[in-house]
Design a protein around this motif. Structure first.
Motif, PDB file in Angstrom:
ATOM      1  N   PHE A   3     -59.142 -47.082 -44.619  1.00 24.89           N
ATOM      2  CA  PHE A   3     -57.703 -46.866 -44.723  1.00 24.89           C
ATOM      3  C   PHE A   3     -57.002 -47.333 -43.444  1.00 24.89           C
ATOM      4  CE2 PHE A   3     -53.956 -44.266 -43.943  1.00 24.89           C
ATOM      5  CZ  PHE A   3     -53.235 -44.461 -45.118  1.00 24.89           C
ATOM      6  N   GLY A   4     -57.527 -46.921 -42.306  1.00 25.36           N
ATOM      7  CA  GLY A   4     -56.940 -47.325 -41.024  1.00 25.36           C
ATOM      8  C   GLY A   4     -56.978 -48.825 -40.814  1.00 25.36           C
ATOM      9  N   LEU A   5     -58.079 -49.453 -41.222  1.00 24.07           N
ATOM     10  CA  LEU A   5     -58.205 -50.901 -41.080  1.00 24.07           C
ATOM     11  C   LEU A   5     -57.161 -51.624 -41.927  1.00 24.07           C
ATOM     12  CD1 LEU A   5     -60.015 -53.163 -39.819  1.00 24.07           C
ATOM     13  CD2 LEU A   5     -61.249 -53.155 -41.984  1.00 24.07           C
ATOM     14  N   MET A   6     -57.022 -51.200 -43.179  1.00 22.82           N
ATOM     15  CA  MET A   6     -56.065 -51.858 -44.067  1.00 22.82           C
ATOM     16  C   MET A   6     -54.622 -51.571 -43.662  1.00 22.82           C
ATOM     17  SD  MET A   6     -57.842 -51.484 -47.793  1.00 22.82           S
ATOM     18  CE  MET A   6     -56.599 -52.461 -48.597  1.00 22.82           C
ATOM     19  N   LEU A   7     -54.319 -50.312 -43.356  1.00 24.18           N
ATOM     20  CA  LEU A   7     -52.956 -49.954 -42.969  1.00 24.18           C
ATOM     21  C   LEU A   7     -52.539 -50.667 -41.686  1.00 24.18           C
ATOM     22  CD1 LEU A   7     -50.413 -48.222 -43.394  1.00 24.18           C
ATOM     23  CD2 LEU A   7     -51.529 -46.456 -42.015  1.00 24.18           C
ATOM     24  N   SER A   8     -53.385 -50.623 -40.682  1.00 29.07           N
ATOM     25  CA  SER A   8     -53.042 -51.268 -39.411  1.00 29.07           C
ATOM     26  C   SER A   8     -52.952 -52.774 -39.568  1.00 29.07           C
ATOM     27  CB  SER A   8     -54.061 -50.902 -38.329  1.00 29.07           C
ATOM     28  OG  SER A   8     -55.360 -51.389 -38.646  1.00 29.07           O
ATOM     29  N   GLY A   9     -53.819 -53.355 -40.385  1.00 28.92           N
ATOM     30  CA  GLY A   9     -53.771 -54.797 -40.609  1.00 28.92           C
ATOM     31  C   GLY A   9     -52.488 -55.234 -41.284  1.00 28.92           C
ATOM     32  N   LEU A  10     -52.116 -54.540 -42.347  1.00 29.14           N
ATOM     33  CA  LEU A  10     -50.900 -54.905 -43.077  1.00 29.14           C
ATOM     34  C   LEU A  10     -49.640 -54.657 -42.253  1.00 29.14           C
ATOM     35  CD1 LEU A  10     -51.827 -53.618 -46.634  1.00 29.14           C
ATOM     36  CD2 LEU A  10     -51.502 -55.995 -45.932  1.00 29.14           C
ATOM     37  N   MET A  11     -49.579 -53.494 -41.615  1.00 37.41           N
ATOM     38  CA  MET A  11     -48.381 -53.189 -40.831  1.00 37.41           C
ATOM     39  C   MET A  11     -48.229 -54.128 -39.632  1.00 37.41           C
ATOM     40  SD  MET A  11     -46.570 -50.894 -42.249  1.00 37.41           S
ATOM     41  CE  MET A  11     -45.474 -50.579 -40.888  1.00 37.41           C
ATOM     42  N   SER A  12     -49.304 -54.379 -38.913  1.00 37.04           N
ATOM     43  CA  SER A  12     -49.200 -55.272 -37.758  1.00 37.04           C
ATOM     44  C   SER A  12     -48.894 -56.700 -38.201  1.00 37.04           C
ATOM     45  CB  SER A  12     -50.470 -55.220 -36.908  1.00 37.04           C
ATOM     46  OG  SER A  12     -51.604 -55.630 -37.656  1.00 37.04           O
ATOM     47  N   PHE A  13     -49.416 -57.102 -39.362  1.00 38.76           N
ATOM     48  CA  PHE A  13     -49.124 -58.433 -39.914  1.00 38.76           C
ATOM     49  C   PHE A  13     -47.632 -58.576 -40.196  1.00 38.76           C
ATOM     50  CE2 PHE A  13     -48.898 -61.357 -43.595  1.00 38.76           C
ATOM     51  CZ  PHE A  13     -49.512 -62.474 -43.059  1.00 38.76           C
ATOM     52  N   LEU A  14     -47.060 -57.600 -40.880  1.00 35.11           N
ATOM     53  CA  LEU A  14     -45.643 -57.662 -41.234  1.00 35.11           C
ATOM     54  C   LEU A  14     -44.729 -57.548 -40.020  1.00 35.11           C
ATOM     55  CD1 LEU A  14     -45.727 -55.501 -44.471  1.00 35.11           C
ATOM     56  CD2 LEU A  14     -45.446 -57.978 -44.313  1.00 35.11           C
ATOM     57  N   VAL A  15     -45.014 -56.602 -39.147  1.00 39.40           N
ATOM     58  CA  VAL A  15     -44.151 -56.390 -37.986  1.00 39.40           C
ATOM     59  C   VAL A  15     -44.227 -57.570 -37.012  1.00 39.40           C
ATOM     60  CG1 VAL A  15     -43.754 -54.930 -35.962  1.00 39.40           C
ATOM     61  CG2 VAL A  15     -44.158 -53.891 -38.194  1.00 39.40           C
ATOM     62  N   SER A  16     -45.425 -58.078 -36.761  1.00 38.34           N
ATOM     63  CA  SER A  16     -45.537 -59.232 -35.858  1.00 38.34           C
ATOM     64  C   SER A  16     -44.880 -60.467 -36.475  1.00 38.34           C
ATOM     65  CB  SER A  16     -46.993 -59.520 -35.496  1.00 38.34           C
ATOM     66  OG  SER A  16     -47.736 -59.893 -36.646  1.00 38.34           O
ATOM     67  N   GLY A  17     -44.986 -60.614 -37.796  1.00 42.00           N
ATOM     68  CA  GLY A  17     -44.324 -61.735 -38.462  1.00 42.00           C
ATOM     69  C   GLY A  17     -42.820 -61.641 -38.355  1.00 42.00           C
ATOM     70  N   PHE A  18     -42.290 -60.448 -38.565  1.00 40.82           N
ATOM     71  CA  PHE A  18     -40.848 -60.245 -38.457  1.00 40.82           C
ATOM     72  C   PHE A  18     -40.362 -60.505 -37.029  1.00 40.82           C
ATOM     73  CE2 PHE A  18     -37.075 -57.437 -38.119  1.00 40.82           C
ATOM     74  CZ  PHE A  18     -36.298 -58.032 -39.085  1.00 40.82           C
ATOM     75  N   ALA A  19     -41.071 -59.965 -36.053  1.00 38.67           N
ATOM     76  CA  ALA A  19     -40.686 -60.166 -34.649  1.00 38.67           C
ATOM     77  C   ALA A  19     -40.787 -61.637 -34.254  1.00 38.67           C
ATOM     78  CB  ALA A  19     -41.556 -59.310 -33.734  1.00 38.67           C
ATOM     79  N   THR A  20     -41.826 -62.315 -34.726  1.00 42.83           N
ATOM     80  CA  THR A  20     -41.984 -63.738 -34.420  1.00 42.83           C
ATOM     81  C   THR A  20     -40.875 -64.551 -35.077  1.00 42.83           C
ATOM     82  OG1 THR A  20     -44.375 -63.442 -34.268  1.00 42.83           O
ATOM     83  CG2 THR A  20     -43.592 -65.695 -34.508  1.00 42.83           C
ATOM     84  N   LEU A  21     -40.523 -64.206 -36.296  1.00 44.42           N
ATOM     85  CA  LEU A  21     -39.445 -64.895 -37.006  1.00 44.42           C
ATOM     86  C   LEU A  21     -38.111 -64.732 -36.285  1.00 44.42           C
ATOM     87  CD1 LEU A  21     -38.636 -66.502 -39.551  1.00 44.42           C
ATOM     88  CD2 LEU A  21     -38.188 -64.300 -40.640  1.00 44.42           C
ATOM     89  N   ILE A  22     -37.822 -63.517 -35.830  1.00 42.35           N
ATOM     90  CA  ILE A  22     -36.586 -63.282 -35.082  1.00 42.35           C
ATOM     91  C   ILE A  22     -36.589 -64.080 -33.782  1.00 42.35           C
ATOM     92  CG2 ILE A  22     -35.310 -61.544 -33.766  1.00 42.35           C
ATOM     93  CD1 ILE A  22     -36.050 -59.538 -35.971  1.00 42.35           C
ATOM     94  N   SER A  23     -37.731 -64.123 -33.127  1.00 44.93           N
ATOM     95  CA  SER A  23     -37.832 -64.806 -31.838  1.00 44.93           C
ATOM     96  C   SER A  23     -37.755 -66.320 -31.962  1.00 44.93           C
ATOM     97  CB  SER A  23     -39.145 -64.410 -31.166  1.00 44.93           C
ATOM     98  OG  SER A  23     -39.318 -65.090 -29.955  1.00 44.93           O
TER      99      SER A  23
END
Length: 78
Positions: free
Chosen positions: A14-34
């Motif tokens: 659960f931790g592996l999947m949750l952290s993977g998906l959340m970090s994927f989305l948040v880093s993508g959003f931050a990279t897109l804004i940047s």
């Protein structure tokens, strides 16, 4: 699909999947804004996501039990 993972490892999966998906989305959003949509976006996203996931995974494993305890004190049980 037949389950193959013993139940005792469910919290880790659960931790592996949750952290993977959340970090994927948040880093993508931050990279897109940047950077905006550009040719370097995909590689920059990947470079931001992998280290973020390496941090997020152990954090989720450590923080999740605390969050469960806090929520058990504020959620009404039926």
């Amino acid at each position: 699909m037949k389950p193959f993972l013993p139940r005792k490892y469910e919290h880790i999966a659960f931790g592996l999947m949750l952290s993977g998906l959340m970090s994927f989305l948040v880093s993508g959003f931050a990279t897109l804004i940047s950077l905006g949509v550009s040719a370097e976006f995909p590689l920059s996203w990947l470079k931001a996501w992998l280290p973020s996931w390496m941090l997020a995974f152990p954090v989720v494993l450590v923080v999740a039990p605390f969050v469960r305890r806090v929520l058990s004190g504020i959620v009404i049980r039926d």
